[in-house]
Design an enzyme around this catalytic site. Structure first.
Site, PDB file in Angstrom:
ATOM      1  N   TRP A 127       0.876  -1.182   0.000  1.00 13.08           N
ATOM      2  CA  TRP A 127       0.000   0.000   0.000  1.00 13.08           C
ATOM      3  C   TRP A 127       0.915   1.235   0.000  1.00 13.08           C
ATOM      4  O   TRP A 127       1.838   1.307   0.842  1.00 13.08           O
ATOM      5  CB  TRP A 127      -0.875  -0.041   1.259  1.00 13.08           C
ATOM      6  CG  TRP A 127      -1.846   1.076   1.396  1.00 13.08           C
ATOM      7  CD1 TRP A 127      -2.716   1.538   0.447  1.00 13.08           C
ATOM      8  CD2 TRP A 127      -2.069   1.872   2.569  1.00 13.08           C
ATOM      9  NE1 TRP A 127      -3.461   2.561   0.956  1.00 13.08           N
ATOM     10  CE2 TRP A 127      -3.084   2.789   2.253  1.00 13.08           C
ATOM     11  CE3 TRP A 127      -1.518   1.894   3.850  1.00 13.08           C
ATOM     12  CZ2 TRP A 127      -3.558   3.718   3.170  1.00 13.08           C
ATOM     13  CZ3 TRP A 127      -1.981   2.812   4.769  1.00 13.08           C
ATOM     14  CH2 TRP A 127      -2.997   3.716   4.431  1.00 13.08           C
ATOM     15  N   ASP A 208      -1.518  -5.611   8.885  1.00 10.05           N
ATOM     16  CA  ASP A 208      -2.452  -4.579   8.428  1.00 10.05           C
ATOM     17  C   ASP A 208      -3.728  -5.295   7.979  1.00 10.05           C
ATOM     18  O   ASP A 208      -3.721  -6.034   6.996  1.00 10.05           O
ATOM     19  CB  ASP A 208      -1.808  -3.801   7.273  1.00 10.05           C
ATOM     20  CG  ASP A 208      -2.700  -2.659   6.781  1.00 10.05           C
ATOM     21  OD1 ASP A 208      -3.896  -2.645   7.123  1.00 10.05           O
ATOM     22  OD2 ASP A 208      -2.190  -1.788   6.047  1.00 10.05           O
ATOM     23  N   ALA A 210      -7.095  -4.395   6.767  1.00  6.67           N
ATOM     24  CA  ALA A 210      -8.001  -3.340   6.280  1.00  6.67           C
ATOM     25  C   ALA A 210      -9.202  -3.898   5.523  1.00  6.67           C
ATOM     26  O   ALA A 210     -10.111  -3.146   5.187  1.00  6.67           O
ATOM     27  CB  ALA A 210      -7.226  -2.361   5.391  1.00  6.67           C
ATOM     28  N   LYS A 243     -13.764  -0.306   5.077  1.00  7.96           N
ATOM     29  CA  LYS A 243     -14.278  -1.062   3.929  1.00  7.96           C
ATOM     30  C   LYS A 243     -15.407  -2.002   4.346  1.00  7.96           C
ATOM     31  O   LYS A 243     -16.469  -2.006   3.733  1.00  7.96           O
ATOM     32  CB  LYS A 243     -13.163  -1.892   3.281  1.00  7.96           C
ATOM     33  CG  LYS A 243     -11.819  -1.216   3.235  1.00  7.96           C
ATOM     34  CD  LYS A 243     -11.703  -0.196   2.128  1.00  7.96           C
ATOM     35  CE  LYS A 243     -10.539   0.738   2.436  1.00  7.96           C
ATOM     36  NZ  LYS A 243      -9.872   1.315   1.315  1.00  7.96           N
TER      37      LYS A 243
HETATM   38  C1  LIG Z   1      -3.675  -1.911   3.012  1.00  4.19           C
HETATM   39  C2  LIG Z   1      -4.394  -0.759   3.619  1.00  4.19           C
HETATM   40  N1  LIG Z   1      -4.135  -0.422   4.873  1.00  4.19           N
HETATM   41  C3  LIG Z   1      -4.756   0.596   5.477  1.00  4.19           C
HETATM   42  C4  LIG Z   1      -5.689   1.341   4.805  1.00  4.19           C
HETATM   43  C5  LIG Z   1      -6.308   2.503   5.535  1.00  4.19           C
HETATM   44  O1  LIG Z   1      -7.647   2.513   5.604  1.00  4.19           O
HETATM   45  P1  LIG Z   1      -8.443   3.712   6.317  1.00  4.19           P
HETATM   46  O2  LIG Z   1      -9.185   4.399   5.226  1.00  4.19           O
HETATM   47  O3  LIG Z   1      -9.324   3.031   7.296  1.00  4.19           O
HETATM   48  O4  LIG Z   1      -7.465   4.609   6.954  1.00  4.19           O
HETATM   49  C6  LIG Z   1      -5.998   1.043   3.477  1.00  4.19           C
HETATM   50  C7  LIG Z   1      -6.958   1.852   2.738  1.00  4.19           C
HETATM   51  O5  LIG Z   1      -6.990   1.953   1.557  1.00  4.19           O
HETATM   52  C8  LIG Z   1      -5.334  -0.041   2.867  1.00  4.19           C
HETATM   53  O6  LIG Z   1      -5.593  -0.393   1.618  1.00  4.19           O
END
Ligand SMILES: Cc1ncc(COP(=O)(O)O)c(C=O)c1O
Length: 394
Positions: A127, A208, A210, A243
């Site tokens: 990411w 992570d 998400a 999400k």
């Molecule tokens: C791999 C990953 N980690 C963390 C996040 C962060 O999400 P948030 O919108 O809840 O901050 C995302 C969002 O796109 C993501 O794809």
């Protein structure tokens, strides 16, 4: 003061969204930004969320502070969802944070306090926010081998060989499920091997999480995080409700620590609370309270799970349809990986000029590494999309 500063680089994903919004073509298609979309292209408010919000509106009598560690009902529901009864509850501690990003940030600050000189390994690619966040937190990011651009699958042997060489001064950031941006994920058997390796070397697992529920289901997607917590004495997990509850703008996340025992968990909790107090004092409550209401009402919880299942199954259907259309248009199985990948994204492996042509000639917007948001794929138009992709490759 400001003369010492230069313009900071723009965030590519949000810049692309700006370009898309300014595009006047009616047939334009946004496959860029990572939000779930329904058949009309809208990112819906989930049904259970709307009901929970009404309930909060009717019943909430104060907007006074909640507390530094956040909404406890939310944090406990999330840790329960993530671990069930697979890990001793005494080992688990958690604080609320603003979204998944906020939870990762709190964890990075904690890791910096604990081991400022540690190397934090992230997948190649990862990411796009992981690297700059780690740098900003004063940590030392490096990449471990992950994605094989030829086969569009995980280079597992290379990844494991790198992990096997690590030690207690290494932290490994793993996507717990639904890898972003590639869509290529570890199998349960590979998670077992990663857990064995990290248990042996003493490297620290940082997960992570998400997209819980966006891959193969809530239980299946939790396999990796549970395995790591069962195998290794200590792990950290950044959870996002953006999400799976569709709460993107509400910024609801949880920073979770799993420690060796209750006493160590208490220390982790106090450090995280201390970091939050000195950073932003406390997190916004509305999104967290929505999740708390849903998770503690059997009817709403069932409704939420059913809608999450609908969303996941829709993405799986879109994968099958797009892979089928690409198979037909290319007369090859080169794109079958689209069906095998899981989560919201797949990295198509297109060259940069093809991604630019898709945007300028066809009005189709992809991130420049050719990550496609599967949820944005038009359900009944996958043939047209497949033809456009192959056209720009000619
Ligand atoms: C791999 C990953 N980690 C963390 C996040 C962060 O999400 P948030 O919108 O809840 O901050 C995302 C969002 O796109 C993501 O794809």
């Amino acid at each position: 003061m400001f003369e010492t500063l230069q313009k900071a680089p723009v965030d590519k994903i949000f810049a692309l969204l700006g370009e898309y919004r300014a595009d006047k073509r009616t047939h334009k298609l946004d496959l860029g930004i990572g939000v779930y979309k329904d058949a009309t292209g809208n990112t819906p408010v989930m049904r259970a969320v709307t009901k929970a919000e009404k309930r909060i509106f009717d019943n909430q009598t104060t907007k006074s502070y909640v507390g530094v560690s956040g909404n406890r009902g939310f944090c406990d529901s999330v840790t329960d969802l993530v671990f069930g009864d697979t890990v001793d509850a005494d080992r688990i501690t958690s604080v609320q944070a603003p979204g998944g990003t906020g939870s990762l940030w709190v964890i990075m600050q904690l890791l910096h306090r604990a081991k400022p000189d540690a190397t934090v390994w992230i997948s190649d690619p990862s990411w796009p926010n992981h690297y700059p966040m780690l740098e900003l937190a004063g940590l030392n990011p490096k990449y471990y081998p992950y994605f094989d651009a030829k086969t569009r699958s995980v280079k597992f042997e290379e990844m494991l060989a790198t992990l096997d060489k690590m030690g207690p001064n290494d932290i490994v950031l793993l996507h717990a499920c639904c890898h972003n941006p590639t869509g290529a994920n570890l199998t349960p058997a590979q998670w077992d091997q990663v857990a064995d390796s990290m248990k042996r070397t003493g490297a620290f697992p940082f997960l992570d999480l998400a997209y819980l529920g966006f891959g193969d289901g809530l239980e299946a997607d939790a396999y990796g995080v549970r395995k790591m917590a069962q195998s290794c004495p200590e792990i950290m997990v950044g959870f996002s409700a953006s999400k799976n509850f569709g709460l993107y703008r509400e910024r609801a996340g949880v920073a979770i620590g799993v420690a060796a025992d209750k006493e160590a968990a208490g220390i982790v909790f106090s450090q995280m609370a201390n970091i939050i107090r000195a950073s932003f004092s406390q997190s916004p409550d509305h999104g967290a309270e929505i999740v708390n209401v849903i998770m503690n009402d059997p009817e709403l919880r069932t409704e939420w799970e059913a809608e999450l299942t609908e969303m996941r199954e829709k993405m799986l259907t879109l994968r099958t349809n797009l892979a089928g259309s690409l198979r037909k248009a290319s007369n090859s199985d080169e794109y079958d990986f689209v069906e095998e990948h899981r989560g919201m994204f797949s990295l198509l492996g297109l060259p940069a000029d093809a991604v630019t042509k898709l945007k300028t000639e066809k009005g189709i917007y992809l991130i420049d590494d050719s990550r496609v948001n599967i949820a944005g794929v038009p359900e009944h138009d996958t043939d047209k999309l497949a033809t456009a992709i192959l056209d720009v490759l000619e």
